[in-house]
Design a protein around this motif. Structure first.
Motif, PDB file in Angstrom:
ATOM      1  N   ASN A 167      35.240  32.601  36.396  1.00  0.00           N
ATOM      2  CA  ASN A 167      35.598  34.058  36.659  1.00  0.00           C
ATOM      3  C   ASN A 167      36.674  34.629  37.398  1.00  0.00           C
ATOM      4  N   PHE A 168      37.128  33.757  38.461  1.00  0.00           N
ATOM      5  CA  PHE A 168      38.270  33.962  39.264  1.00  0.00           C
ATOM      6  C   PHE A 168      39.561  33.520  38.427  1.00  0.00           C
ATOM      7  N   PHE A 169      39.548  32.434  37.724  1.00  0.00           N
ATOM      8  CA  PHE A 169      40.567  32.167  36.726  1.00  0.00           C
ATOM      9  C   PHE A 169      40.785  33.263  36.017  1.00  0.00           C
ATOM     10  N   ASN A 170      39.864  33.773  35.465  1.00  0.00           N
ATOM     11  CA  ASN A 170      40.250  34.927  34.392  1.00  0.00           C
ATOM     12  C   ASN A 170      40.820  35.977  34.798  1.00  0.00           C
ATOM     13  N   ASP A 171      40.938  36.422  36.059  1.00  0.00           N
ATOM     14  CA  ASP A 171      41.512  37.569  36.734  1.00  0.00           C
ATOM     15  C   ASP A 171      41.620  37.083  38.307  1.00  0.00           C
ATOM     16  N   PRO A 172      42.686  36.279  38.588  1.00  0.00           N
ATOM     17  CA  PRO A 172      42.617  35.792  39.966  1.00  0.00           C
ATOM     18  C   PRO A 172      43.467  37.089  40.654  1.00  0.00           C
ATOM     19  N   HIS A 173      44.397  37.774  40.125  1.00  0.00           N
ATOM     20  CA  HIS A 173      44.900  38.928  40.694  1.00  0.00           C
ATOM     21  C   HIS A 173      43.741  40.155  41.314  1.00  0.00           C
ATOM     22  N   ALA A 174      42.759  40.079  40.421  1.00  0.00           N
ATOM     23  CA  ALA A 174      41.941  41.435  40.758  1.00  0.00           C
ATOM     24  C   ALA A 174      40.835  40.604  41.825  1.00  0.00           C
ATOM     25  N   ALA A 175      40.548  39.070  41.762  1.00  0.00           N
ATOM     26  CA  ALA A 175      39.820  38.744  42.749  1.00  0.00           C
ATOM     27  C   ALA A 175      40.332  38.762  44.168  1.00  0.00           C
TER      28      ALA A 175
END
Length: 323
Positions: A167-175
């Motif tokens: 989940n974090f890999f798919n959008d690290p900027h959002a996390a």
């Protein structure tokens, strides 16, 4: 009774989490918001609507959210884990309803404003919708009761790279953007979700006790179990089981004392070889780099009473009358 908005990318284990949110008597499910991740957004939205049909809750609103990460190019959906349809290639029918007209971020912001201090946001996919929502309303973290996130890993290796959880890999900027805000936030990551395991016999019990919903959870789990079994076989195991990733975050909302937490300023690495890596500064030393300075504290689970979590999940599903 927690009022929950579930931000989800269904997803086989997402279906298990949705079933628990519907079945547990102490949870009021206000809506689902969908995000890309386990499949493309059109598929995850369709799956969310179909799951609600199967579980007898078609009136629960579904708001479609982000189709792509904030900044990076979207990675291909992991169809080798969840199937090309996101639900184990079971060839589902078209749902009876459609998503609401609001975007996921708009839905989250409106519901939080209408229910100040009452809503727990549970995010079990990439955090893109949550990042959009807090950008739309920077006061959102003060309006919700809490934010619970399935993602990341404090000490355990990642599941898409040695460092990163999916989940974090798919959008690290959002996390990373989400954890820059002062939520009452808790991360339920691989350190605990990999300890909480659904075995084939548990899923068979659900199949036999929970009617149409139970059969659906059994049928969708076949592809997922096969994926896990192939990985376990490389380690010499013949076990047929799967990690209860997403449902563990839902169980936390009603059974928080089953989890051991740490806390500290939190970052998610945005790019490079460590993209998606969770870093919780539990020491809060005056480090050379100020990247963690002035970040709010976020809690993260590092231990779990897995039998209690599993029992709570199974009891809720098998004792509920899915209409």
């Amino acid at each position: 009774m927690p009022k929950i908005i579930l931000d989800t990318d269904p997803g086989i284990d997402d279906a298990q989490a949705i079933a628990f949110a519907i079945a547990h008597p102490d949870i009021e499910l206000l809506g689902l918001t969908t995000v890309f991740g386990n499949a493309e957004i059109e598929i995850t939205t369709r799956n969310a609507l179909h799951i609600l049909d199967v579980f007898g809750q078609p009136q629960v609103p579904v708001a479609q959210g982000a189709s792509d990460p904030l900044h990076q190019t979207r990675y291909p959906a992991p169809d080798f884990v969840h199937g090309t349809d996101g639900l184990g290639n079971i060839h589902i029918t078209q749902p009876s309803s459609a998503p609401v007209s609001e975007s996921a971020a708009e839905f989250i912001v409106r519901m939080a404003s209408e229910n100040p201090g009452e809503i727990t946001l549970v995010a079990i996919g990439p955090l893109t919708n949550i990042a959009h929502a807090v950008s739309l309303d920077p006061s959102l973290p003060a309006k919700v009761k809490s934010l619970v996130v399935m993602g990341g890993s404090v000490a355990h290796p990642g599941n898409v790279t040695p460092l990163a959880e999916a989940n974090f890999f798919n959008d690290p900027h959002a996390a990373d953007a989400v954890f820059a805000h002062d939520w009452p936030a808790t991360i339920i990551g691989l350190d605990v979700t990999l300890q909480t395991v659904l075995r084939d016999q548990d899923l068979a019990m659900i199949r036999d006790a929970a009617g149409r919903a139970g059969k659906f959870l059994w049928d969708t789990s076949r592809f997922y179990i096969d994926f896990y079994a192939s990985r376990l076989a490389r380690l010499g195991s013949t076990d047929r089981s799967c990690a209860m990733h997403d449902a563990s975050a839902l169980v936390y909302t009603v059974l928080p004392d089953a989890f051991q937490l740490i806390a500290g300023p939190t970052r998610v690495i945005n790019d490079g070889i460590a993209a998606g890596q969770l870093s919780v500064d539990t020491q809060q030393e005056p480090y050379v780099l100020p990247a963690w300075t002035d970040r709010p504290l976020t809690s993260a689970a590092i231990g779990v009473d897995a039998p209690r979590v599993l029992d709570t999940f199974l009891s809720a599903i098998t004792n509920h009358s899915f209409n």
